[in-house]
Design an enzyme around this catalytic site. Structure first.
Site, PDB file in Angstrom:
ATOM      1  N   HIS A 804       0.858  -1.189   0.000  1.00  0.00           N
ATOM      2  CA  HIS A 804       0.000   0.000   0.000  1.00  0.00           C
ATOM      3  C   HIS A 804       0.895   1.240   0.000  1.00  0.00           C
ATOM      4  CE1 HIS A 804      -3.239  -2.713   1.910  1.00  0.00           C
ATOM      5  NE2 HIS A 804      -3.410  -2.612   0.593  1.00  0.00           N
ATOM      6  N   GLU A 807       1.352   3.858   2.789  1.00  0.00           N
ATOM      7  CA  GLU A 807       1.839   3.421   4.091  1.00  0.00           C
ATOM      8  C   GLU A 807       3.368   3.520   4.149  1.00  0.00           C
ATOM      9  OE1 GLU A 807      -2.060   0.549   4.478  1.00  0.00           O
ATOM     10  OE2 GLU A 807      -0.095  -0.399   4.385  1.00  0.00           O
ATOM     11  N   HIS A 901       2.834  -3.184   6.998  1.00  0.00           N
ATOM     12  CA  HIS A 901       1.809  -2.205   6.611  1.00  0.00           C
ATOM     13  C   HIS A 901       1.793  -1.039   7.587  1.00  0.00           C
ATOM     14  CE1 HIS A 901      -0.772  -4.388   3.585  1.00  0.00           C
ATOM     15  NE2 HIS A 901       0.071  -5.331   3.943  1.00  0.00           N
ATOM     16  N   GLU A 986       1.294  -4.241  11.341  1.00  0.00           N
ATOM     17  CA  GLU A 986       0.729  -2.901  11.184  1.00  0.00           C
ATOM     18  C   GLU A 986       1.438  -1.931  12.117  1.00  0.00           C
ATOM     19  OE1 GLU A 986      -1.709  -2.048   9.166  1.00  0.00           O
ATOM     20  OE2 GLU A 986      -2.785  -3.899   8.639  1.00  0.00           O
TER      21      GLU A 986
END
Ligand code: ZN
EC number: 3.4.17.24
Length: 1122
Positions: A804, A807, A901, A986
Site C-alpha cells: 500500500h 503506508e 503495513h 501494522e
C-alpha cells in the site's frame, strides 16, 4: 430473585388486571411503586418479563375508558408506566396493541388546562414514542398538533409541561413520516421562532432542556431533504449560526451548541467537489479490464422510509456483528490447502532467484588460519538503534564514496540493550539520532541564529546575491549533462555548489546517487523534478515528539468557520492557485498567495484554492486510474510569510475517521532548515481535526450504487521561515528512488566476506520500474562441503512491505530491518548465520512513485490480489507468490512470512495472524473445534515482540481469518503455502498509547527500531523452538549473558503462559464528540433524556428513592480470548 417474591409479583399483576375494586388497585399500585423504587433496574426488567407492562397498560385502558376517569388511580399508574416503559424495548408495540395510545391522547386533550394531569399523560406518550412505529401512529392520530398547542406561543408559564411536550415532539419527529408531516404543515419556521424566543428570553439559562428539545425537533426534521430545504428557506442557518456564536463561551450551554452544530452540518447544502472529475488526474493505459473496486458507500443521502424501531438497535453490537459476519466459518476453506495456482513447471524460473542454494563459492578457498571472524569491521552500524553515544554514520558524499575513509569502527550498542524492559532509559528525551550528531551539536544553541557557523550566513547570502529563489532547489531530475538548457545547467551547478558547501554526513544517503536513481524512475506524469527532502536526505529528530493535545472545541470552531463561508461570503476569495487540471499557468508569483507544487515522486496535490487570505482548500489526487483513495498527501509549498498561521483544509479525504483526531500531526520538511543543518522531517501542525464535510459526489459521478461523502482534514501551520520552501506530507515520505539508493548504499556498505547480500529484480512493474528482491544471509565459512551444507540448509524468512503506497511507515520499518540485518550487531550476525532472508521491500513501486494511497496503476488494491494474481496484471504479486510457491515446492517454505503495513486508525505496532480455532470461536460457529488440531505457534512471535519491542503491543493483535481478507498476502500464504506464522505487521501512522513510547508520535527512528526489533524477535522465536540447534543456543546464551539478564528473562517468561490482555479500546474518548453521521442518531440523546425523565418522575413520586442506579449492560466488545 426469590421464588416467593416472584410468585407474589405475579399474583399482584394478575390481581391488578382483573380487579375492579378501586382500593385494591390503588393498594397494588402503591405496592408496585414501593417495590420498583428500591433495588436496581434488574427488578423492573424482571417485572417486564412477567408481563408487568401489559398489566399496567391494560389497567390504564380500563381505567381511562370509564365515563369519568379516576385520576387518583391514573396518576400513579402513569408514573409506573413511564418507569417500566423506559426499560421495555417493546413497550411502544405493546401500548399500540392494547390500544393505550388513543386513550392517552384523549386524556391529554381533555387535560390541556390541567398541568399535573397533562404532564403525566406526556410522560406516558414519551415512552410510547420511543418506538418509531408507535411514534408514527401517534403522529397519524394528531399527537403533534396537540403538542404544538402546548408549546406555542412562547411563554414561561408551565415550563415543566412545555419541556415534557417538547421532548415528546422531538421523540415523535424521529419518525420520518412525522417529520414529513411537520414539514408539510410548516412547523419549521414556528420551531425556529420558538427557538429564538427561548434563546433571547432565557438569559439565565434556566431552561436549557426546553431549548435543546426544540433543537432536537429541528435536527430530526433536517434528516429529510424537504426538512433541510424548509430550514434553509426559514433562514435557519443564519439563526442557528448566531445562536451558537452567542453560546460558545458558556459551558452550561454545551447541549445546545452541539445539537445546533449538528443541524448546521446536516443542513449545509451538499455540493460536488470543486473538481472536473473525481477520476485521477493521471491515467495510464494498463492491460486488461480495470476492475476497480466499487467505491465504499459511506452514507446514504436520504432514505425517507420510516425506520422501524430504529433505536432498538445498539450501534455497538451492530458493529461487532458485522465484523463477525465477515469471519470465515467454513472449516473446509479454513483448513484445506488449495492446489497450485499455476503450472508447476513455471516455478522453475524462481530457481534463479535462489542462487544461494546452488552457488559453490569457489572464491572461498578454505585457508587454514584465515579466520574470517576476526575481521569485525563493518561499515554499517544499525544507526537507528538509539544510543547514548553518537557513532558517526555512514557518510557517502560524492567525493567520499570511493575514499573508504569511513572505516572507523562505530560504537557498538547491541540491540539487546535496547529492549522494552529498560523502560526507564529509553530515548524519550535526548538520545536520538546518531547520524545527525556532527552538525546537530553545532546548531543546538538555537534555530539558525548566531554564532554557529559561517555556512549559515553563506547560504543566506547566496539566496540573496544570486537571487536563487527557493524554487531553484526543486531539484530537476535531469542534470546538466542531459540537457542543454542554461537554466537546468545553472540549477545543477547550484546543487553541486550546495552539496559542496553543505556536506552533511547523512546515514545511508547520497544525493548524487539519489539523483541518478530518480532519473531512471518512470512515472505516469513523467515527473521531471525531485522533492528536495528526498534528494537531500532526512535525519531523525533528536527526540520523539509528543502527540498533539487536542484543544477542546477546535472542531466546532473550524466548522463554524466553514458555515461562515456560506452565510457571510464577503471575505471569501475562492481563487484557484494550483491545479493539475487547468491548462493555463496558475502560479501567480507576483501575488501574495502561497505557491504549491507536487509534480515529483510520491507527490499528489491536485488542486489548491485560496479561500481567505491565509486559508487554502486543498484536493489530493485520486489513485491513478481510480476515482478514490484520497488520504496520502505530499506537496511543496512556498512563498510563505513568517509567523503567520496558515490554515489548510484537505477537503476530499475518504476515510471516516483518522488518527488526526487523536494526537497525530502531519510532517513538515523545511529547505531552509535543511540548509541550516537540520535536514529533518518533523511533526507539525496544530488546531488539527478531521470531520465530515458537505462535499458529496453523486451516484452519476461515482458510478456506484449510491453517492459518497468526504471528510476534511484541517490543520494550521506556522512555517519556520519566511520565503522558505516547505514540504508537507501525511507521513514521512519514502520514495521508490530512496529505496533504490538505500539498497545500493547498503550493498556497498556490507563486508562481503561475511555478509551475503544480493540485490536482484523480482520483475518489472506495469509502469516499467523494477521491483527489487534482496537476499541476506551470512557467507559460508568456507566452501567445504560441510559449510556449504550448513549454508544451504538455513531456513528461509520472507518479509515484504509497502504493497500500500500510502503506508510509508512500512518502508521505514523495512529500512530498519534491512540495516539491522546487514549490521555488525551480534544478534544480526546470529540471524544471518542461521537464516536466509528473502525481502521484497516495495511490492508496489508504481503506486509509491505516482503518489497513490492504496492501489496499483490498474487502480486495484494489490493486497486483494493474492488468490489468483496474473503475471501481466499484478506482476509483483504474481512473482512474490511464485517465489513462495517455489520455496514450498522444494520443501523450504519460510518459517515466518510477514508483510509490513501502516495503520491509520490504531496506535502502536501489532500483528495480524491466522488461526482457525480463534476464528471459529469468535464467530461462535457451531462447528466443533475440539477435534481440530492447530498448534498455537502463531502466537509465539507476537508474544515475543510484545516483550521486546517498545512500540509493539500484543493487545491489538488479532488472529481471525476474515472473508474479506481471503485474498491478502497473510491469508493466502497461510492457507496455500501452509505457513502457520504468516503475518501482517501494522504500524500506526501516529504513535503509541502504551509502553515506553506512550504519548509519543513515531519518528522514523522508532519505526526503524521496530524493524530491527522484529529481527530480534525472529531470533528469539528460533531459540524457543524445539528445532533450535545446540550450537545456536550456546552462542545465544553467551551473547545474552553478556547483555545482562535481558533476553534470558523473556525466554523464561515467554515459556510460561502469559495472560492475554483484553483488547484495549482503540481510542480514549475524545474531548468533543465527533459526530459524522447525518443519518444516525447519537444514542446519547436518548439515554440522556431517559434517565432525565426518570428523574422527573421520581421527583414527582410519593416515595423518593435513592440509589436506583442504572445498571446498563457493560459487557460490550469482544470477549477475551480463552
Ligand atoms: Zn496496508
Amino acid at each position: 430473585m426469590a421464588e416467593q417474591e416472584a410468585s407474589g409479583l405475579q399474583v399482584l399483576l394478575h390481581t391488578l388486571q382483573s380487579s375492579s375494586d378501586r382500593e385494591s388497585i390503588l393498594a397494588i399500585l402503591r405496592l408496585l411503586g414501593d417495590l420498583l423504587s428500591v433495588g436496581t433496574d434488574r427488578r423492573i426488567r424482571y417485572m417486564i418479563s412477567k408481563g408487568g407492562s401489559e398489566a399496567l397498560l391494560q389497567t390504564l385502558v380500563d381505567t381511562a375508558r370509564t365515563a369519568s376517569p379516576d385520576y387518583v388511580i391514573l396518576l400513579p399508574l402513569f408514573r409506573l408506566l413511564a418507569k417500566v416503559g423506559l426499560r421495555d424495548k417493546k413497550f411502544g408495540q405493546k401500548a399500540l396493541e392494547l390500544e393505550a395510545l388513543d386513550v392517552t391522547l384523549i386524556l391529554a386533550r381533555k387535560n390541556l388546562c390541567h398541568s399535573q394531569n397533562l404532564l403525566h399523560c406526556l410522560w406516558a406518550l414519551r415512552v410510547f414514542a420511543s418506538s418509531v412505529t408507535t411514534g408514527a401512529m401517534l403522529g397519524i392520530n394528531g399527537a403533534m398538533e396537540l403538542l404544538l398547542k402546548v408549546i406555542t406561543p412562547y411563554t414561561q408559564q408551565r415550563t415543566q409541561v412545555i419541556r415534557a411536550a417538547a421532548e415528546v415532539l422531538a421523540a415523535l419527529l424521529k419518525s420520518k413520516s412525522n417529520s414529513r408531516r411537520a414539514v408539510n404543515r410548516s412547523y419549521v419556521p414556528g420551531l425556529l421562532r420558538l427557538h429564538q424566543d427561548w434563546h433571547s428570553h432565557d438569559t439565565a439559562n434556566s431552561f436549557v432542556p426546553i431549548r435543546r428539545a426544540l433543537l432536537l425537533c429541528l435536527k430530526h426534521i433536517a434528516k429529510l431533504r424537504s426538512g433541510r430545504e424548509a430550514f434553509l428557506a426559514a433562514q435557519g442557518m443564519e439563526i442557528l449560526f448566531s445562536t451558537i456564536q452567542n453560546c460558545l463561551d458558556d459551558q452550561s450551554l454545551e447541549p445546545i451548541i452541539s445539537t445546533g452544530l449538528q443541524i448546521l452540518r446536516q443542513c449545509y447544502p451538499k455540493s460536488p467537489l470543486p473538481l472536473v472529475t473525481s477520476s485521477s488526474a493521471y491515467s495510464f493505459p494498463v492491460p486488461g479490464i480495470v476492475t476497480s473496486e466499487t467505491p465504499r458507500v459511506l452514507t446514504e443521502e436520504d432514505y425517507e422510509d420510516d425506520g422501524e424501531e430504529e433505536e432498538d438497535k445498539d450501534s455497538d453490537s451492530e458493529d461487532v456483528k458485522e465484523e463477525d459476519d465477515d469471519l470465515e466459518t467454513d472449516v473446509n476453506k479454513l483448513s484445506s490447502k488449495p492446489g497450485l495456482d499455476r503450472p508447476e513447471e513455471e516455478l522453475m524460473q524462481y530457481k534463479a532467484m535462489c542462487l544461494e542454494l546452488s552457488c559453490s563459492f569457489e572464491e572461498l578457498e578454505s585457508k587454514p588460519g584465515d579466520d574470517l571472524n576476526s575481521d569485525e569491521t563493518e561499515y554499517a552500524n544499525h544507526h537507528h538503534i538509539p544510543t547514548a553515544a553518537s557513532p558517526k554514520g555512514l557518510c557517502l558524499n560524492k567525493d567520499q564514496i570511493s575514499g573508504g575513509q569511513e572505516k572507523e569502527v562505530p560504537v557498538q550498542t547491541s540491540l539487546l540493550s535496547r529492549v522494552k524492559m529498560e523502560r526507564s532509559s529509553v530515548h524519550v528525551t535526548s538520545e536520538r539520532g546518531p547520524g545527525m550528531n556532527s552538525y546537530q551539536n553545532v546548531h543546538s544553541n538555537g534555530p539558525g541564529i548566531g554564532s554557529s557557523g559561517s555556512d549559515v550566513s553563506d547560504i543566506q547570502a547566496s539566496f540573496r546575491e544570486d537571487a536563487w529563489d527557493m524554487d531553484a532547489i526543486s531539484c530537476p531530475r535531469i542534470s546538466a549533462s542531459f540537457s542543454n538548457s542554461t537554466k537546468t545547467r545553472e540549477t545543477a551547478e547550484f546543487i553541486d555548489q550546495l552539496l559542496q558547501t553543505h556536506p552533511k554526513p547523512m546515514v545511508f544517503h547520497d544525493p548524487y546517487l539519489y539523483m541518478a536513481k530518480a532519473r531512471r524512475t518512470t512515472s505516469v506524469a513523467d515527473f521531471s523534478m525531485m522533492a528536495f527532502p528526498d534528494f537531500w536526505g532526512h535525519c531523525p529528530p533528536l527526540s520523539a515528539q509528543p502527540m498533539l493535545q487536542r484543544k477542546c472545541g477546535v472542531q466546532r470552531i473550524k466548522i463554524l468557520e466553514d458555515v461562515r463561508r456560506l452565510i457571510q461570503p464577503s471575505d471569501i476569495i475562492n481563487k484557484v492557485v494550483f491545479s493539475l487540471d487547468e491548462p493555463w499557468p496558475l502560479q501567480d508569483t507576483a501575488s501574495d498567495c502561497l505557491q504549491f507544487f507536487s509534480a515529483f515522486e510520491s507527490g499528489n496535490l491536485r488542486k489548491a484554492i485560496q479561500v481567505r487570505e491565509f486559508e487554502y482548500d486543498l484536493l489530493v489526487n485520486a489513485d491513478v486510474n481510480s476515482t478514490q483513495h484520497q488520504q496520502w498527501f505530499y506537496f511543496k509549498v512556498s512563498g510563505m510569510r513568517a509567523a503567520v498561521p496558515y490554515r489548510f483544509n484537505i477537503i476530499n479525504c475518504e476515510k471516516p475517521n483518522s488518527q488526526f483526531n487523536y494526537g497525530m500531526q502531519l510532517t513538515l520538511y523545511s529547505v531552509k532548515e535543511a540548509l541550516l543543518g537540520r535536514p529533518t522531517w518533523v511533526r507539525t501542525g496544530y488546531d488539527i481535526c478531521y470531520y465530515k464535510n458537505h462535499y458529496h459526489q453523486r451516484t452519476a459521478v461515482t458510478g456506484a450504487a449510491s453517492g459518497k461523502c468526504y471528510y476534511t482534514l484541517t490543520f494550521a501551520v506556522t512555517f519556520p521561515h519566511a520565503e522558505d520552501a516547505c514540504y508537507l506530507a501525511y507521513h514521512y515520505p519514502y520514495t521508490y528512488s530512496a529505496l533504490l539508493t538505500h539498497l545500493d548504499i547498503l550493498e556497498k556498505s556490507v563486508n562481503h566476506k561475511q555478509v551475503y547480500f544480493r540485490q536482484e529484480v523480482l520483475c518489472q512493474t506495469l509502469g516499467g520500474n523494477s521491483c527489487p528482491l534482496v537476499t541476506i544471509t551470512a557467507m559460508p565459512e568456507s566452501n567445504s562441503a560441510d559449510h556449504l551444507e550448513q549454508f544451504r540448509q538455513r531456513p528461509y524468512q520472507v518479509i515484504t512491505a509497502r504493497v500500500h503506497p500510502g503506508e510509508s511507515n512500512a518502508s521505514w520499518v523495512m529500512k530498519g530491518t534491512l540495516e539491522f540485518l546487514v549490521s555488525s550487531d551480534p544478534v544480526a550476525r546470529l540471524l544471518r548465520e542461521n537464516f536466509i532472508f528473502k525481502i521484497i521491500p516495495m511490492l508496489n513501486p508504481d503506486g509509491v512513485i505516482n503518489g497513490n494511497h492504496r492501489c496499483s496503476l490498474r487502480g486495484e488494491d494489490l493486497n486483494r490480489q493474492w488468490l489468483s494474481p496474473s503475471a501481466h496484471l499484478q506482476p509483483t504479486i504474481y512473482h512474490a507468490k511464485g517465489l513462495l510457491h517455489y520455496l514450498g515446492s522444494i520443501g523450504r517454505s519460510p518459517m515466518v512470512f510477514c508483510d509490513f503495513h501502516g495503520h491509520s486508525q490504531k496506535k502502536n505496532v501489532f500483528l495480524y495472524g491466522c488461526s482457525i480455532k480463534e476464528t471459529l470461536w469468535q464467530a461462535e460457529a457451531t462447528v466443533g473445534t475440539s477435534n481440530l488440531s492447530e498448534d498455537v505457534s502463531y502466537r509465539t512471535l507476537p508474544k515475543i515482540l510484545d516483550k521486546l519491542a517498545p512500540a509493539f503491543t500484543m493487545s491489538s493483535c488479532s488472529f481471525l481469518v476474515e472473508k474479506s481478507r481471503a485474498s491478502t498476502a497473510r491469508v493466502v500464504v497461510w492457507r496455500e503455502m501452509g505457513v502457520s506464522r504468516s503475518y501482517t505487521m501494522e504500524s500506526s501512522y501516529c504513535g503509541c498509547n502504551q509502553g515506553p513510547y506512550q504519548g509519543l508520535q513515531f519518528g522514523t527512528g522508532e519505526l526503524e527500531e521496530m524493524g530491527a526489533m522484529f529481527c530480534l524477535g525472529l531470533l528469539v522465536l528460533e531459540l524457543k523452538s524445539g528445532s533450535c540447534s545446540h550450537q545456536l543456543l550456546t552462542r545465544a546464551a553467551a551473547l545474552l549473558n553478556a547483555e545482562e539478564e535481558s533476553l534470558d528473562v523473556y525466554l523464561q517468561r515467554g515459556s510460561s503462559n502469559s495472560s492475554i490482555a483484553s483488547e484495549l479500546d482503540d481510542e480514549p474518548p475524545c474531548l468533543e464528540e465527533i459526530e459524522y453521521g447525518t443519518g444516525t442518531d447519537s444514542s446519547l440523546d436518548q439515554e440522556g433524556s431517559f434517565s432525565e425523565l426518570d428523574r422527573q418522575i421520581q421527583e414527582c413520586a410519593f416515595h423518593k428513592d435513592e440509589g436506583d442506579e442504572e445498571e446498563e449492560g457493560t459487557g460490550k466488545g469482544r470477549k477475551a480470548i480463552p
